[in-house]
Design a protein around this motif. Structure first.
Motif, PDB file in Angstrom:
ATOM      1  N   ARG A  94       5.165  -6.311   0.823  1.00 45.96           N
ATOM      2  CA  ARG A  94       4.076  -6.447  -0.181  1.00 45.96           C
ATOM      3  C   ARG A  94       2.673  -6.400   0.587  1.00 45.96           C
ATOM      4  O   ARG A  94       2.502  -6.751   1.745  1.00 45.96           O
ATOM      5  CB  ARG A  94       4.206  -7.744  -0.848  1.00 45.96           C
ATOM      6  N   ASN A  95       1.874  -5.800  -0.138  1.00 42.54           N
ATOM      7  CA  ASN A  95       0.328  -5.694   0.364  1.00 42.54           C
ATOM      8  C   ASN A  95      -0.127  -7.117   0.240  1.00 42.54           C
ATOM      9  O   ASN A  95      -0.341  -7.501  -0.981  1.00 42.54           O
ATOM     10  CB  ASN A  95      -0.352  -4.639  -0.397  1.00 42.54           C
ATOM     11  N   VAL A 109       5.389  -2.320  -1.577  1.00 39.51           N
ATOM     12  CA  VAL A 109       5.318  -1.407  -0.802  1.00 39.51           C
ATOM     13  C   VAL A 109       6.533  -0.909  -0.004  1.00 39.51           C
ATOM     14  O   VAL A 109       6.896  -1.838   0.498  1.00 39.51           O
ATOM     15  CB  VAL A 109       4.127  -1.487   0.209  1.00 39.51           C
ATOM     16  N   THR A 125      -3.226  -6.990  -2.463  1.00 37.72           N
ATOM     17  CA  THR A 125      -3.204  -6.881  -4.071  1.00 37.72           C
ATOM     18  C   THR A 125      -1.874  -7.442  -4.441  1.00 37.72           C
ATOM     19  O   THR A 125      -1.613  -7.882  -5.407  1.00 37.72           O
ATOM     20  CB  THR A 125      -3.046  -5.505  -4.005  1.00 37.72           C
ATOM     21  N   GLU A 170       1.002  -5.839  -4.292  1.00 32.22           N
ATOM     22  CA  GLU A 170       1.644  -4.708  -4.889  1.00 32.22           C
ATOM     23  C   GLU A 170       2.935  -4.432  -3.806  1.00 32.22           C
ATOM     24  O   GLU A 170       2.838  -4.507  -2.743  1.00 32.22           O
ATOM     25  CB  GLU A 170       0.784  -3.498  -4.759  1.00 32.22           C
TER      26      GLU A 170
END
Length: 90
Positions: A61-62, A69, A65, A67
């Motif tokens: 995970r970023n 990955v 954000t 998000e």
């Protein structure tokens, strides 16, 4: 200690020129890389052991954000201190 500092130290300790000390350090580093590529392990008895480990691809995970990955597969290197190195530091 930087690479330049290490080259200077090697030159002072061995009486080599800085150019020769630099070539010696480059040869040592090249040898470690070659050993890891060909055998997966380099042991400098009493000092340390370098080991190449295959890491599989995974999802991460970023942190900014959140998000998802994809982290690709890669080879990671681990270094384990040997007995003489541990004694010198403690």
């Amino acid at each position: 200690m930087s690479k330049t500092d290490l080259v200077n130290y090697i030159a002072e300790e061995t009486g080599l020129t800085k150019a020769d000390a630099s070539r010696a350090l480059e040869a040592m580093m090249s040898g470690v890389v070659k050993g890891l590529k060909e055998e997966g392990k380099v042991t400098l008895t009493g000092f340390c052991t370098y080991t190449a480990k295959n890491k599989e691809a995974k999802m991460g995970r970023n942190p900014k954000t959140g998000e998802a990955v994809k982290i690709p597969a890669r080879v990671a290197v681990t270094i384990k201190a040997g007995s003489k190195l541990k004694e010198a530091l403690n």
